[in-house]
Design a protein around this motif. Structure first.
Motif, PDB file in Angstrom:
ATOM      1  N   SER A   1      63.728  16.990 -93.298  1.00 56.86           N
ATOM      2  CA  SER A   1      62.458  16.859 -92.570  1.00 56.86           C
ATOM      3  C   SER A   1      61.311  16.584 -93.534  1.00 56.86           C
ATOM      4  CB  SER A   1      62.189  18.136 -91.783  1.00 56.86           C
ATOM      5  OG  SER A   1      62.228  19.264 -92.648  1.00 56.86           O
TER       6      SER A   1
ATOM      7  N   GLY B   1      59.359  13.099 -94.201  1.00 57.32           N
ATOM      8  CA  GLY B   1      57.963  13.185 -93.790  1.00 57.32           C
ATOM      9  C   GLY B   1      56.976  12.977 -94.923  1.00 57.32           C
TER      10      GLY B   1
ATOM     11  N   VAL C   1      65.818  14.494 -83.703  1.00 59.99           N
ATOM     12  CA  VAL C   1      65.065  13.989 -84.863  1.00 59.99           C
ATOM     13  C   VAL C   1      64.918  15.133 -85.860  1.00 59.99           C
ATOM     14  CG1 VAL C   1      62.889  13.034 -85.720  1.00 59.99           C
ATOM     15  CG2 VAL C   1      63.734  12.355 -83.462  1.00 59.99           C
ATOM     16  N   CYS C   2      65.653  15.053 -86.978  1.00 59.84           N
ATOM     17  CA  CYS C   2      65.407  16.068 -88.011  1.00 59.84           C
ATOM     18  C   CYS C   2      64.747  15.433 -89.219  1.00 59.84           C
ATOM     19  CB  CYS C   2      66.661  16.842 -88.360  1.00 59.84           C
ATOM     20  SG  CYS C   2      67.808  15.974 -89.401  1.00 59.84           S
ATOM     21  N   GLY C   3      64.721  14.107 -89.275  1.00 54.76           N
ATOM     22  CA  GLY C   3      63.965  13.400 -90.293  1.00 54.76           C
ATOM     23  C   GLY C   3      63.240  12.255 -89.614  1.00 54.76           C
ATOM     24  N   ALA C   4      61.914  12.259 -89.689  1.00 51.44           N
ATOM     25  CA  ALA C   4      61.131  11.237 -88.996  1.00 51.44           C
ATOM     26  C   ALA C   4      61.147   9.947 -89.792  1.00 51.44           C
ATOM     27  CB  ALA C   4      59.688  11.716 -88.802  1.00 51.44           C
TER      28      ALA C   4
ATOM     29  N   LEU D   1      59.487   6.973 -86.029  1.00 51.27           N
ATOM     30  CA  LEU D   1      59.374   7.616 -84.712  1.00 51.27           C
ATOM     31  C   LEU D   1      59.649   6.617 -83.592  1.00 51.27           C
ATOM     32  CD1 LEU D   1      56.433  10.128 -85.349  1.00 51.27           C
ATOM     33  CD2 LEU D   1      58.896  10.602 -85.288  1.00 51.27           C
TER      34      LEU D   1
ATOM     35  N   LEU E   1      51.645  11.789 -89.656  1.00 51.95           N
ATOM     36  CA  LEU E   1      52.480  11.823 -90.859  1.00 51.95           C
ATOM     37  C   LEU E   1      51.899  10.890 -91.916  1.00 51.95           C
ATOM     38  CD1 LEU E   1      56.079  11.781 -89.334  1.00 51.95           C
ATOM     39  CD2 LEU E   1      55.061  13.623 -90.684  1.00 51.95           C
TER      40      LEU E   1
END
Lengths: 270, 297
Positions: free
Chosen positions: A139, A143, A167-170, A173, A184
């Motif tokens: 994450s 991010g 979604v654990c890593g953007a 989006l 972000l």
């Protein structure tokens, strides 16, 4: 058919492709269980980026250089490192500081059209069809670093989905400016490297785009194995195979015991 | 004071005495990192004791949280990362999460780091950036929109984490409880600072002079340690950095034995319920010695 050359293993090709994109003086982080990432960073240090700085996320060793690829958390890296940091200190720049890292390289269970990644679950989180390992630093690295790479050792419709289940890593989006609209920092995925090709993101829509396909891979094959419409450029380039010089340095200075060839062979052709 | 009149260590205790503080329903922190420094002797002891309804807060781990979950000791687990790496997904964790038998509090690095830091600092919560993930959706108590928003970036509050007990494994310690690590310390010191009670297993006890010779290796000073337990090969089947490697053969057998609950119960009967002496006998001197031999990757 995907490339299944005897000249180099899939793991070696992915390491070479990633290493080519790294610049001298950049700062990077390598997570746990990251043989290909370690190889890519140390190969870049042998070639165009002698002052690339990388740190083992869990172990805190910086620039361990030995010629043997070991798990990044292993104590054996201490004796061949420039410094050893402690995790409770490192979290300042891993989990909070904006743009400390130029890049991270992350694998995933799933990625999607806008380069979001998922290592948590397939299906509904409350009752998943497949429970994955979890998020850990993904994450924060997606991010907060200036860019990231998505490295997939499989390329199929299970892994390349229209929208990730969690979604654990953007990435970008919902595409367009939604990443920065959310608040972000500038960043996001730069390249996706897979056994079939190299992909980037169209600058305006931020949708995944074919950058090059590996030797022997057709457009139809990539489409058949991707669960969403890729942006197709007018001329599809052919990925440059690892050059003799790259393979020589990789095998003689970075991975002298052949970890990549052993652990990451080409997938068997159907 | 002459050395001879020094009172015996109060921190160095046997396994069962150390575990007597762990009660049903407690929050248990676990140190180490994936297959490194998993406090397995303490975990097996807890399974033998039959503790129930634990809430786990494991550092990124493998067989320690997985075995406690498979043994039915766990009601809820935080999950930052639970993985068997090249051996696949954590089998008992996976089964329990997929069936809903164990509640999973999804967390990430900033969540656990911010929570432990707040716990260690006696603050109510930590402040982290909102990184645009789905974590707040599935763990709304763990990730709340921060009361104060400042600047252009959304912020989250993560509640302080103060485990009732934390299990750690180091390589050696003196009788006062200065714990030395031959590899990285991972989140272990932060866990110890945040916890109410710290139990640390070590592969061996060494004289104070040995600790003083290499004080830089002391990652957990005695002030942060409540109980020290001597547990030779106490991280097995994981590795103890600098002393022995993870036991690939045993870990593969563990994964195979985790295919269903009946098979896993048989594993626990053979490996957890007999005590540590019986465990080392079962693994065998030859196999254990082989793990200390080193070798190239």
């Amino acid at each position: 058919m995907p490339l299944t050359t005897d000249s180099f293993a899939m793991g070696e090709m992915l390491a070479v492709l990633l290493s080519r994109d790294m610049a001298d003086g950049e700062k990077a982080i390598v997570g746990t269980n990251s043989d290909i990432q370690v190889a890519a960073c140390n190969l870049a240090r042998q070639r165009q980026a002698p002052h690339l700085w990388w740190v083992s996320g869990p172990g805190g060793m910086t620039n361990p250089t030995e010629g043997i690829i070991r798990p990044a958390a292993d104590a054996e890296n201490i004796a061949v490192a420039e410094a050893v940091m402690d995790l409770p200190q490192m979290i300042d720049f891993i989990d909070w500081q904006v743009h400390f890292f130029d890049f991270a390289i992350l694998g995933a269970l799933q990625t999607d059209r806008f380069g979001n990644i998922n290592t948590v679950c397939v299906g509904d989180h409350a009752k998943p069809r497949l429970r994955g390992p979890g998020t850990v630093g993904i994450s924060a690295l997606c991010g907060l670093s200036r860019r990231f790479y998505i490295m997939m050792t499989r390329h199929d419709r299970g892994a390349f989905v229209p929208k990730v289940d969690f979604v654990c890593g953007a990435g970008f989006l919902d595409g367009g400016t939604s990443r920065t609209d959310f608040g972000l920092p500038e960043g996001g995925p730069r390249l996706v490297v897979t056994p079939l090709g190299v992909f980037d993101f169209e600058p305006v829509t931020k949708a995944m785009r074919i950058r090059s396909l590996h030797e022997g891979v057709t457009l139809d094959e990539v489409r058949d194995n991707t669960g969403f419409d890729l942006v197709v450029p007018p001329n599809i380039e052919r990925t440059a195979n690892p050059a003799d010089e790259e393979l020589f340095l990789l095998r003689r200075t970075v991975d002298t015991t052949g970890v990549l060839a052993r652990k990451f062979p080409w997938p068997k052709a159907n | 004071m002459p050395a001879s009149s020094r009172s015996a260590s109060k921190k160095l205790v046997d396994l069962d005495t150390a575990l007597s503080v762990v009660k049903d329903g407690m929050t248990l922190g676990i140190g180490g990192w994936i297959f490194h420094g998993q406090p397995m002797a303490l975990v097996r002891g807890l399974i033998r004791k039959g503790v129930r309804d634990l809430t786990l807060v494991p550092s990124p781990g493998s067989v320690a949280p997985d075995m406690l979950i498979g043994a039915g000791c766990v009601k809820t687990t935080a999950c930052v990362f639970i993985s068997f790496e090249h051996l696949g997904l954590a089998p008992n964790f996976r089964r329990a999460a997929q069936s809903g038998a164990v509640k999973v509090l999804e967390m990430d690095g900033p969540g656990i780091a911010g929570g432990l830091r707040a716990g260690a600092c006696d603050l109510p919560y930590g402040l982290i950036p909102d990184l645009g993930t789905d974590l707040p959706k599935v763990n709304p108590e763990g990730y709340c929109k921060a009361r104060v928003q400042e600047g252009g970036r959304p912020l989250l509050e993560v509640p302080a984490i103060k485990p009732d007990v934390v299990f750690l494994h180091g390589q050696q310690a003196d009788e006062d409880g200065n714990v030395q690590y031959f590899g990285a310390g991972y989140f272990d010191l932060l866990m110890a600072q945040a916890a109410r009670h710290v139990i640390c297993s070590v592969d061996r006890i060494v004289p104070s002079s040995t600790v003083r010779q290499s004080a830089r290796l002391t990652k957990i000073p005695s002030a942060f340690v409540d109980a020290i337990v001597v547990a030779p090969f106490g991280a097995h089947p994981g590795g103890s950095p600098g002393l022995y490697a993870q036991d690939e053969q045993h870990l593969k057998a563990y994964v195979a034995a985790s295919r269903d609950q009946v098979a896993f119960n048989a594993y626990l009967t053979q490996h957890a319920h007999g005590g540590e002496d019986a465990y080392r006998d079962r693994i065998g001197a030859k196999a254990l010695a082989g793990l200390t031999a080193g070798g190239t990757a």
